[in-house]
Design a protein around this motif. Structure first.
Motif, PDB file in Angstrom:
ATOM      1  N   LEU A  98       6.545  -4.580   3.126  1.00 50.32           N
ATOM      2  CA  LEU A  98       7.054  -4.964   1.809  1.00 50.32           C
ATOM      3  C   LEU A  98       5.975  -4.807   0.739  1.00 50.32           C
ATOM      4  O   LEU A  98       6.259  -4.373  -0.386  1.00 50.32           O
ATOM      5  CB  LEU A  98       7.565  -6.405   1.854  1.00 50.32           C
ATOM      6  CG  LEU A  98       8.839  -6.636   2.675  1.00 50.32           C
ATOM      7  CD1 LEU A  98       9.134  -8.132   2.796  1.00 50.32           C
ATOM      8  CD2 LEU A  98      10.027  -5.900   2.073  1.00 50.32           C
ATOM      9  N   ASP A  99       4.738  -5.132   1.079  1.00 48.20           N
ATOM     10  CA  ASP A  99       3.628  -4.934   0.132  1.00 48.20           C
ATOM     11  C   ASP A  99       3.457  -3.458  -0.198  1.00 48.20           C
ATOM     12  O   ASP A  99       3.221  -3.085  -1.353  1.00 48.20           O
ATOM     13  CB  ASP A  99       2.323  -5.494   0.716  1.00 48.20           C
ATOM     14  CG  ASP A  99       2.284  -7.010   0.734  1.00 48.20           C
ATOM     15  OD1 ASP A  99       3.056  -7.645  -0.013  1.00 48.20           O
ATOM     16  OD2 ASP A  99       1.479  -7.566   1.509  1.00 48.20           O
ATOM     17  N   GLU A 100       3.570  -2.609   0.820  1.00 47.00           N
ATOM     18  CA  GLU A 100       3.452  -1.173   0.603  1.00 47.00           C
ATOM     19  C   GLU A 100       4.577  -0.671  -0.301  1.00 47.00           C
ATOM     20  O   GLU A 100       4.358   0.149  -1.195  1.00 47.00           O
ATOM     21  CB  GLU A 100       3.480  -0.442   1.949  1.00 47.00           C
ATOM     22  CG  GLU A 100       3.466   1.067   1.875  1.00 47.00           C
ATOM     23  CD  GLU A 100       2.158   1.640   1.335  1.00 47.00           C
ATOM     24  OE1 GLU A 100       2.140   2.853   1.026  1.00 47.00           O
ATOM     25  OE2 GLU A 100       1.161   0.890   1.219  1.00 47.00           O
ATOM     26  N   CYS A 101       5.780  -1.180  -0.077  1.00 45.39           N
ATOM     27  CA  CYS A 101       6.920  -0.781  -0.913  1.00 45.39           C
ATOM     28  C   CYS A 101       6.705  -1.201  -2.362  1.00 45.39           C
ATOM     29  O   CYS A 101       7.081  -0.473  -3.293  1.00 45.39           O
ATOM     30  CB  CYS A 101       8.206  -1.399  -0.374  1.00 45.39           C
ATOM     31  SG  CYS A 101       8.793  -0.667   1.165  1.00 45.39           S
ATOM     32  N   ALA A 102       6.128  -2.369  -2.567  1.00 42.39           N
ATOM     33  CA  ALA A 102       5.882  -2.849  -3.923  1.00 42.39           C
ATOM     34  C   ALA A 102       4.831  -2.002  -4.629  1.00 42.39           C
ATOM     35  O   ALA A 102       4.951  -1.709  -5.826  1.00 42.39           O
ATOM     36  CB  ALA A 102       5.437  -4.312  -3.887  1.00 42.39           C
ATOM     37  N   ALA A 103       3.810  -1.575  -3.892  1.00 41.32           N
ATOM     38  CA  ALA A 103       2.685  -0.869  -4.504  1.00 41.32           C
ATOM     39  C   ALA A 103       2.893   0.634  -4.620  1.00 41.32           C
ATOM     40  O   ALA A 103       2.331   1.275  -5.515  1.00 41.32           O
ATOM     41  CB  ALA A 103       1.412  -1.141  -3.695  1.00 41.32           C
ATOM     42  N   PRO A 150       6.404 -16.216   3.053  1.00 43.51           N
ATOM     43  CA  PRO A 150       5.958 -15.003   2.346  1.00 43.51           C
ATOM     44  C   PRO A 150       6.991 -13.883   2.360  1.00 43.51           C
ATOM     45  O   PRO A 150       7.131 -13.153   1.377  1.00 43.51           O
ATOM     46  CB  PRO A 150       4.686 -14.597   3.108  1.00 43.51           C
ATOM     47  CG  PRO A 150       4.195 -15.853   3.741  1.00 43.51           C
ATOM     48  CD  PRO A 150       5.447 -16.602   4.112  1.00 43.51           C
ATOM     49  N   GLN A 161       5.733  -8.099   6.339  1.00 43.23           N
ATOM     50  CA  GLN A 161       5.068  -8.436   5.076  1.00 43.23           C
ATOM     51  C   GLN A 161       4.255  -7.253   4.544  1.00 43.23           C
ATOM     52  O   GLN A 161       4.302  -6.941   3.343  1.00 43.23           O
ATOM     53  CB  GLN A 161       4.142  -9.645   5.269  1.00 43.23           C
ATOM     54  CG  GLN A 161       4.867 -10.948   5.552  1.00 43.23           C
ATOM     55  CD  GLN A 161       3.907 -12.101   5.800  1.00 43.23           C
ATOM     56  OE1 GLN A 161       2.811 -12.140   5.256  1.00 43.23           O
ATOM     57  NE2 GLN A 161       4.307 -13.039   6.632  1.00 43.23           N
ATOM     58  N   SER A 162       3.525  -6.599   5.439  1.00 42.13           N
ATOM     59  CA  SER A 162       2.708  -5.454   5.023  1.00 42.13           C
ATOM     60  C   SER A 162       3.575  -4.304   4.519  1.00 42.13           C
ATOM     61  O   SER A 162       3.230  -3.634   3.535  1.00 42.13           O
ATOM     62  CB  SER A 162       1.841  -4.970   6.187  1.00 42.13           C
ATOM     63  OG  SER A 162       0.911  -5.962   6.568  1.00 42.13           O
ATOM     64  N   LEU A 186       9.928  -8.641  -5.281  1.00 44.49           N
ATOM     65  CA  LEU A 186       9.820  -7.183  -5.307  1.00 44.49           C
ATOM     66  C   LEU A 186      10.799  -6.626  -6.330  1.00 44.49           C
ATOM     67  O   LEU A 186      12.014  -6.733  -6.162  1.00 44.49           O
ATOM     68  CB  LEU A 186      10.139  -6.635  -3.913  1.00 44.49           C
ATOM     69  CG  LEU A 186      10.048  -5.135  -3.663  1.00 44.49           C
ATOM     70  CD1 LEU A 186       8.658  -4.614  -3.979  1.00 44.49           C
ATOM     71  CD2 LEU A 186      10.401  -4.835  -2.215  1.00 44.49           C
ATOM     72  N   LYS A 220       4.171 -10.199  10.329  1.00 49.85           N
ATOM     73  CA  LYS A 220       3.056  -9.704   9.511  1.00 49.85           C
ATOM     74  C   LYS A 220       3.261  -8.229   9.156  1.00 49.85           C
ATOM     75  O   LYS A 220       2.939  -7.792   8.043  1.00 49.85           O
ATOM     76  CB  LYS A 220       1.727  -9.900  10.244  1.00 49.85           C
ATOM     77  CG  LYS A 220       1.321 -11.356  10.411  1.00 49.85           C
ATOM     78  CD  LYS A 220       1.094 -12.040   9.078  1.00 49.85           C
ATOM     79  CE  LYS A 220       0.612 -13.475   9.259  1.00 49.85           C
ATOM     80  NZ  LYS A 220       0.410 -14.170   7.960  1.00 49.85           N
ATOM     81  N   LYS A 225       8.482 -12.322  -1.035  1.00 50.71           N
ATOM     82  CA  LYS A 225       8.271 -10.895  -1.297  1.00 50.71           C
ATOM     83  C   LYS A 225       9.595 -10.187  -1.542  1.00 50.71           C
ATOM     84  O   LYS A 225       9.699  -9.317  -2.428  1.00 50.71           O
ATOM     85  CB  LYS A 225       7.522 -10.251  -0.132  1.00 50.71           C
ATOM     86  CG  LYS A 225       6.051 -10.662  -0.023  1.00 50.71           C
ATOM     87  CD  LYS A 225       5.396 -10.067   1.213  1.00 50.71           C
ATOM     88  CE  LYS A 225       4.029 -10.679   1.481  1.00 50.71           C
ATOM     89  NZ  LYS A 225       3.050 -10.345   0.436  1.00 50.71           N
TER      90      LYS A 225
END
Length: 278
Positions: free
Chosen positions: A62-67, A109, A59-60, A117, A56, A113
């Motif tokens: 990778l989300d931060e890197c995308a945003a 996920p 995943q978080s 990404l 998890k 991601k």
């Protein structure tokens, strides 16, 4: 460098924690430096095998890197002597645990991601990469490995099947025969063999792996991010498109790239005989 924001809740104090707190409980290091979001798996005592918390947190991150617009490239590696030994099997034997749920909640996920990404992802395999750990490495854009690293599709040894995109990427990277042999026999291959098969990009001496990986990531971070993202989108599409569809998609992406600041800057810098600033 810039620390990550809270990725999960401390099991002891039940409070969200940041990069500088609860050091012994962090399953993953994350920082941003020189345009690179660096993700380091941090369960070295169990060869960085995945449990739910680390999955998890990954995943978080990778989300931060995308945003985060500050992040223009991602670098992934492991702490200690392993990249990742895959799933922590001790987490699969608890009452009520369903393997399908682990795959769907944790690994699917992550792989999606990594591929979706639209920034380059560099992977530095510092040691053994087994099971899902190996397939995470193969899902990255540019994978470098230490000469002492090894890769193994360990699933068949415990009666399971390759997950985390293994049955998708392996046949496309190395052909059906080798993919079948590696997944059924569960043979461990060296980093040099992985290079010869076409599974990874480069093998480096152990002592220079991270310096080369960081140099590669910093170079990508200085390049036109939009164009690299469009390139990645096209490579993903090529896995399913026929030639006509791919040519059409290339035209669409070239049109989009031609409208970016980076294209204008690149052409202007070329004409002015200077280095572009993307």
């Amino acid at each position: 460098s810039t620390p990550c924001k809270a990725l999960y809740v401390c099991n002891d104090c039940k409070e969200p924690f940041d990069y500088f707190k609860c050091l012994s409980l962090r399953r993953l290091f994350f920082s941003i430096q020189n345009g690179t979001g660096k993700i380091v798996f941090n369960r070295p005592d169990v060869l960085n095998s995945f449990n739910a918390e680390m999955a998890k947190a990954f995943q978080s991150a990778l989300d931060e890197c995308a945003a985060n617009k500050e992040v223009r490239c991602i670098l992934i590696t492991g702490e200690g002597r392993a990249f990742s030994a895959g799933q922590d099997l001790s987490a699969t034997i608890a009452p009520g645990v369903k393997i399908k749920q682990i795959v769907e909640d944790q690994y699917n996920p992550i792989i999606l991601k990594l591929r979706q990404l639209e920034k380059p992802v560099v992977c530095a395999v510092n040691g053994v990469a087994a099971g899902a750990g190996a397939n995470v490495a193969f899902a990255c854009d540019i994978t470098l490995a230490a000469s002492s690293a090894g890769f193994i599709q360990a699933f068949s040894k415990i009666g399971l099947i390759p997950d985390s995109g293994g049955t998708f990427f392996l046949p496309r990277l190395i052909g059906l025969q080798r993919a079948t042999a590696l997944t059924m026999l569960g043979d461990k291959i060296t980093a040099q063999q992985a290079l010869e098969y076409g599974l990874i990009y480069k093998v480096l001496p152990d002592e220079s792996l991270m310096a080369e990986a960081e140099k590669t990531a910093e170079k990508l971070a200085s390049m036109p991010t939009k164009g690299l993202g469009y390139t990645k989108r096209l490579l993903n599409a090529s896995l399913n498109n026929n030639l006509s569809e791919q040519l059409k998609t290339e035209g669409d992406m070239q049109e989009a790239a031609g409208k970016t600041y980076d294209y204008n800057e690149g052409v202007k810098a070329f004409l002015e005989k200077r280095k572009p600033v993307f």
